[in-house]
Scaffold this active site. Structure first.
Site, PDB file in Angstrom:
ATOM      1  N   TYR A 221       0.849  -1.249   0.039  1.00 10.04           N
ATOM      2  CA  TYR A 221      -0.051  -0.020   0.097  1.00 10.04           C
ATOM      3  C   TYR A 221       0.792   1.094  -0.020  1.00 10.04           C
ATOM      4  CZ  TYR A 221       0.719  -0.893   5.104  1.00 10.04           C
ATOM      5  OH  TYR A 221       1.068  -0.770   6.380  1.00 10.04           O
ATOM      6  N   LYS A 222       2.117   1.185   0.138  1.00  7.82           N
ATOM      7  CA  LYS A 222       2.955   2.257   0.064  1.00  7.82           C
ATOM      8  C   LYS A 222       3.210   2.685  -1.505  1.00  7.82           C
ATOM      9  CE  LYS A 222       4.257   1.546   4.733  1.00  7.82           C
ATOM     10  NZ  LYS A 222       5.119   1.068   5.790  1.00  7.82           N
TER      11      LYS A 222
ATOM     12  N   ARG B  18       8.503  13.908   7.233  1.00 11.72           N
ATOM     13  CA  ARG B  18       8.882  12.908   6.179  1.00 11.72           C
ATOM     14  C   ARG B  18       8.090  13.421   5.039  1.00 11.72           C
ATOM     15  NH1 ARG B  18       7.608   6.824   7.265  1.00 11.72           N
ATOM     16  NH2 ARG B  18       5.368   7.693   7.032  1.00 11.72           N
TER      17      ARG B  18
HETATM   18  C1  LIG Z   1       4.704   0.387   6.855  1.00  4.30           C
HETATM   19  C2  LIG Z   1       5.282  -0.661   7.426  1.00  4.30           C
HETATM   20  C3  LIG Z   1       4.878  -1.665   8.348  1.00  4.30           C
HETATM   21  C4  LIG Z   1       3.593  -1.839   8.010  1.00  4.30           C
HETATM   22  O1  LIG Z   1       3.083  -3.373   8.669  1.00  4.30           O
HETATM   23  P1  LIG Z   1       1.709  -3.537   8.667  1.00  4.30           P
HETATM   24  O2  LIG Z   1       1.445  -4.897   9.157  1.00  4.30           O
HETATM   25  O3  LIG Z   1       1.170  -3.439   7.477  1.00  4.30           O
HETATM   26  O4  LIG Z   1       0.750  -2.680   9.652  1.00  4.30           O
HETATM   27  C5  LIG Z   1       5.990  -2.609   8.739  1.00  4.30           C
HETATM   28  N1  LIG Z   1       7.316  -2.327   8.720  1.00  4.30           N
HETATM   29  C6  LIG Z   1       7.803  -1.363   8.060  1.00  4.30           C
HETATM   30  C7  LIG Z   1       9.317  -1.187   7.952  1.00  4.30           C
HETATM   31  C8  LIG Z   1       6.969  -0.459   7.501  1.00  4.30           C
HETATM   32  O5  LIG Z   1       7.403   0.686   7.080  1.00  4.30           O
END
Ligand SMILES: *Cc1c(COP(=O)(O)O)cnc(C)c1O
Length: 411
Positions: A223-224, A370
């Site tokens: 989702y990023k 950020r």
């Molecule tokens: C965004 C992010 C997550 C997110 O984990 P979810 O299980 O999707 O909430 C985990 N680790 C890192 C390094 C992130 O940047």
């Protein structure tokens, strides 16, 4: 000399300029938060509507076969695998990053039964640390954690023959610092340890060579920078060489060799599917499909090249406009991902004021602003304007206005 005009000119010849149209970017918004939630791909609504109206609404349960629902984790996994440099059959799209971290760390600990140490980073995204704790507790034997930053300054100081696995972020979520995946993976392997790479902040913007660097495990979000939609399922990659021996701690029926045999005992799939657990959120999975469609035709190398140019432009403009400001992101290209972090004690209010002026970034406590630069849709002129707006918010001391200090649940 760089000017706004040269930025506009650069956008006109940018080989990726056509991709912006594949995303919905609201009028008047400069979106610098694609490192947290990517924008909606333009085709997503149609793809999701078809999934709901036709596949669910009309075809009903037949869609598990006719629409390929059941095979989606593997098919989408191979699509994400291509971005990872992983040959087919090693990647799944399923579950969440946190859950996939747990699966990977548990499996890695199991593959090194005579070792008792997990290395992690004290500056890592908290969920990675929390999951390390959980996976150590359920390892079935006493395990110890060594934190880079707290227990020693670097991996070199912490690595010995007791280390089973290191859990590392390819790009740090705060500073944007990029680790040398090739060298660190090699170093760990030389010491007999395994690695779990968290690729949340590098997938889709940094070239990754999963197979070439013989990476053991990798996990990350969709989702990023992949733009799969809020809460879209994550991915896990497990090297072919480990699949037969790797134990999945959540041995659900989707990981069974024959899920529809309804056997009494768990017998894992021989390949990557053993890392599945249960029924997946099909509608959210379709968001990932739509998002990867939107990237069709672009090479990760081209994304990386533009991403570096965008962050370099932002850092040099900010350094010029606000010479005293503390940019925490490495200036050297080989050491940074696709985001820029700036430490500033009034950062929260500045980010709120920038959002009101159309520039969306985010804030991470205690003091970090950020800004993520997604090369698929951010333009050089956007970077120029964002730096100007940042400078005007800081120079006008917007934090004096109490309106910008209201904290909501999600920052
Ligand atoms: C965004 C992010 C997550 C997110 O984990 P979810 O299980 O999707 O909430 C985990 N680790 C890192 C390094 C992130 O940047």
């Amino acid at each position: 000399m760089i000017s706004r005009d040269t930025c506009v000119a650069r956008d006109l010849v940018d080989p990726l300029r056509g991709f912006r149209d594949r995303f919905v970017i609201p009028e008047g918004i400069i979106y610098l938060d694609g490192n947290s939630l990517g924008p909606m791909p333009r085709n997503a609504a149609a793809v999701l509507n078809r999934t709901i109206e036709q596949e669910w609404g009309h075809d009903l349960i037949r869609s598990w076969n006719s629409a390929g629902w059941f095979d989606m984790p593997v098919r989408l996994g191979d699509r994400v695998g291509a971005l990872l440099g992983a040959a087919p059959g090693q990647t799944l799209v399923c579950d969440t990053t946190s859950i996939n971290l747990y699966k990977a760390i548990h499996a890695a600990i199991g593959l090194r039964p005579d070792r008792s140490v997990v290395i992690a980073e004290d500056e890592s995204f908290p969920t990675d640390l929390y999951i390390v704790e959980g996976a150590m507790k359920s390892a079935g034997r006493p395990m110890q954690r060594r934190l880079i930053g707290t227990d020693g300054p670097s991996i070199d100081a912490l690595l010995d023959r007791d280390v089973a696995v290191a859990v590392l972020s390819h790009v740090n979520y705060r500073t944007g610092e990029l680790l040398d995946m090739a060298a660190i993976t090699r170093q760990l392997h030389d010491a007999g340890a395994l690695v779990v790479w968290d690729l949340c902040h590098s997938i889709g913007v940094v070239e990754i060579a999963f197979d070439r660097h013989a990476v053991d495990f990798a996990v990350g979000c969709t989702y990023k920078y992949l733009n799969g939609g809020p809460g879209s399922p994550a991915f896990i990659a497990v090297a072919k060489t480990h699949q037969a021996a790797a134990q999945h701690p959540l041995s659900g029926w989707w990981g069974h060799a024959a899920p529809f045999a309804f056997d009494r005992n768990f017998r894992p799939d021989a390949g990557i599917k053993r890392f599945l657990c249960g029924t997946q959120p099909i509608i959210s999975m379709r968001g990932v499909d739509a998002a990867i469609d939107a990237m069709e035709g672009v090479e990760v190398a081209a994304l990386r090249q533009k991403s570096l140019a965008l962050t370099e432009l932002f850092m040099s403009r900010v350094a010029e406009l606000l010479p005293g400001l503390d940019i925490v992101t490495p200036r050297q290209a080989s050491l940074r991902g696709s985001q820029v972090g700036i430490a500033f004690d009034k950062g929260f209010a500045v980010v709120q004021a920038m959002i009101e002026r159309g520039v969306i970034g985010d804030f991470r406590a205690p003091d970090l602003m950020r800004f993520g630069f997604a090369p698929l849709y951010v333009r050089f002129a956007d970077v120029w304007d964002a730096a100007d707006i940042l400078a005007s918010c800081i120079n006008s001391e917007v934090w004096r206005d109490p309106r910008y200090s209201q904290v909501a649940g999600v920052t």
